[in-house]
Design a protein around this motif. Structure first.
Motif, short mmCIF file in Angstrom:
data_model
loop_
_atom_site.label_atom_id
_atom_site.label_comp_id
_atom_site.label_asym_id
_atom_site.label_seq_id
_atom_site.Cartn_x
_atom_site.Cartn_y
_atom_site.Cartn_z
N HIS A 37 11.85 5.83 -16.88
CA HIS A 37 11.72 4.38 -16.79
C HIS A 37 10.28 3.91 -16.61
O HIS A 37 10.04 2.75 -16.29
N ILE A 38 9.33 4.77 -16.82
CA ILE A 38 7.92 4.40 -16.69
C ILE A 38 7.48 3.60 -17.90
O ILE A 38 7.75 3.98 -19.04
N THR A 39 6.80 2.49 -17.65
CA THR A 39 6.20 1.71 -18.72
C THR A 39 4.75 1.41 -18.34
O THR A 39 4.37 1.48 -17.17
N LEU A 40 3.98 1.08 -19.35
CA LEU A 40 2.59 0.67 -19.17
C LEU A 40 2.44 -0.72 -19.77
O LEU A 40 2.95 -0.97 -20.85
N ARG A 41 1.75 -1.59 -19.06
CA ARG A 41 1.50 -2.94 -19.58
C ARG A 41 0.19 -3.46 -19.01
O ARG A 41 -0.29 -2.97 -18.00
N PRO A 42 -0.39 -4.49 -19.66
CA PRO A 42 -1.60 -5.09 -19.11
C PRO A 42 -1.34 -5.65 -17.71
O PRO A 42 -0.25 -6.14 -17.41
N ILE A 43 -2.34 -5.55 -16.87
CA ILE A 43 -2.23 -6.09 -15.51
C ILE A 43 -2.23 -7.61 -15.57
O ILE A 43 -2.84 -8.22 -16.46
N GLU A 44 -1.53 -8.22 -14.63
CA GLU A 44 -1.46 -9.67 -14.51
C GLU A 44 -1.84 -10.06 -13.09
O GLU A 44 -1.69 -9.27 -12.17
N ILE A 45 -2.28 -11.29 -12.92
CA ILE A 45 -2.66 -11.75 -11.59
C ILE A 45 -1.46 -11.68 -10.64
O ILE A 45 -1.61 -11.45 -9.44
N SER A 46 -0.26 -11.82 -11.17
CA SER A 46 0.95 -11.76 -10.34
C SER A 46 1.22 -10.35 -9.79
O SER A 46 2.08 -10.17 -8.93
N ASP A 47 0.46 -9.35 -10.25
CA ASP A 47 0.59 -7.97 -9.74
C ASP A 47 -0.20 -7.75 -8.46
O ASP A 47 -0.23 -6.63 -7.94
N VAL A 48 -0.84 -8.78 -7.93
CA VAL A 48 -1.76 -8.60 -6.81
C VAL A 48 -1.10 -7.95 -5.59
O VAL A 48 -1.70 -7.08 -4.95
N ASP A 49 0.12 -8.34 -5.24
CA ASP A 49 0.76 -7.75 -4.06
C ASP A 49 1.06 -6.27 -4.28
O ASP A 49 0.86 -5.45 -3.37
N ASP A 50 1.51 -5.91 -5.47
CA ASP A 50 1.75 -4.50 -5.79
C ASP A 50 0.43 -3.73 -5.80
O ASP A 50 0.34 -2.61 -5.28
N PHE A 51 -0.60 -4.33 -6.37
CA PHE A 51 -1.93 -3.72 -6.41
C PHE A 51 -2.42 -3.41 -4.99
O PHE A 51 -2.98 -2.34 -4.73
N MET A 52 -2.19 -4.33 -4.07
CA MET A 52 -2.65 -4.16 -2.69
C MET A 52 -2.01 -2.94 -2.02
O MET A 52 -2.62 -2.34 -1.14
N VAL A 53 -0.81 -2.55 -2.45
CA VAL A 53 -0.14 -1.39 -1.85
C VAL A 53 -0.99 -0.14 -2.01
O VAL A 53 -1.20 0.61 -1.06
N TRP A 54 -1.50 0.11 -3.22
CA TRP A 54 -2.31 1.32 -3.40
C TRP A 54 -3.79 1.08 -3.12
O TRP A 54 -4.48 1.97 -2.65
N ALA A 55 -4.29 -0.09 -3.37
CA ALA A 55 -5.72 -0.35 -3.21
C ALA A 55 -6.16 -0.40 -1.75
O ALA A 55 -7.33 -0.20 -1.45
N THR A 56 -5.23 -0.66 -0.84
CA THR A 56 -5.56 -0.71 0.59
C THR A 56 -5.28 0.61 1.30
O THR A 56 -5.51 0.72 2.50
N ASP A 57 -4.81 1.60 0.57
CA ASP A 57 -4.44 2.90 1.15
C ASP A 57 -5.62 3.87 1.04
O ASP A 57 -6.02 4.26 -0.07
N GLU A 58 -6.18 4.27 2.18
CA GLU A 58 -7.34 5.17 2.19
C GLU A 58 -7.01 6.53 1.58
O GLU A 58 -7.90 7.18 1.03
N ASN A 59 -5.77 6.98 1.68
CA ASN A 59 -5.40 8.24 1.04
C ASN A 59 -5.46 8.14 -0.48
O ASN A 59 -5.81 9.09 -1.16
N VAL A 60 -5.13 6.98 -1.01
CA VAL A 60 -5.19 6.75 -2.46
C VAL A 60 -6.64 6.63 -2.92
O VAL A 60 -7.03 7.22 -3.93
#
Length: 175
Positions: free
Chosen positions: A8-31
């Motif tokens: 079920h993996i898909t790839l698509r252009p990022i959208e501004i509405s992805d900001v909350d999902d983006f924050m999940v990995w971007a705020t993780d120091e392990n990532v």
């Protein structure tokens, strides 16, 4: 369950509405540990990255499950005398590590990149010597480990050795 996720993996252009999902990995120091960017600390910082860097980027996609962004993958073509090559980069939210998701995304990108960028002959990835998980991803996706670039980059204030991997337009994808 992992096979079901991978299907079920898909790839698509990022959208501004992805900001909350983006924050999940971007705020993780392990990532962000092996990333060239510092861990994000605010949503305005994320908005700025998405608007000014990710959206205008020549090839930046989010890795999605059920259209929900769980990571990103990008191809950055070089120009001038280096125009025959591009660099691959990716990141994934920690809770999805070890499930084959990035390997699948890399294979998806690799199978399409040479037709989307017909002048490319080489896709390369630079990985910190201590980032064993990312090295396994590339090996499973059919990339060739070429060697170690000693003291190649300053990462988080320290010079680091980098492993360089490549996939050529004439290479065969592994299934």
């Amino acid at each position: 369950m992992d096979v079901e996720i991978i299907d079920h993996i898909t790839l698509r252009p990022i959208e501004i509405s992805d900001v909350d999902d983006f924050m999940v990995w971007a705020t993780d120091e392990n990532v962000s540990r092996f990333c060239t960017w510092d861990t994000y600390t605010s949503k305005p910082q994320a908005f700025e990255f998405i608007n000014n860097i990710a959206i205008p980027h020549p090839w930046f996609r989010v890795i999605c499950i059920n259209n929900r962004a769980i990571g990103s993958i990008s191809i950055t073509p070089h120009s001038g005398v280096d125009s025959c090559r591009a660099e691959l980069g990716y990141v994934l939210a920690q809770k999805y590590w070890g499930k084959g998701i990035v390997t699948r995304a890399v294979k998806m990108v690799t199978s399409a990149v040479f037709s989307e960028f017909p002048y490319l002959e080489r896709l390369e990835a630079l990985v910190d010597v201590d980032n064993k998980g990312s090295q396994r991803v590339l090996e499973k996706a059919g990339f060739l480990r070429e060697g170690i670039l000693r003291k190649y980059i300053i990462l988080k204030g320290k010079s680091r050795d980098i492993v360089i991997f490549s996939f050529l337009s004439t290479d065969s994808l592994r299934s």
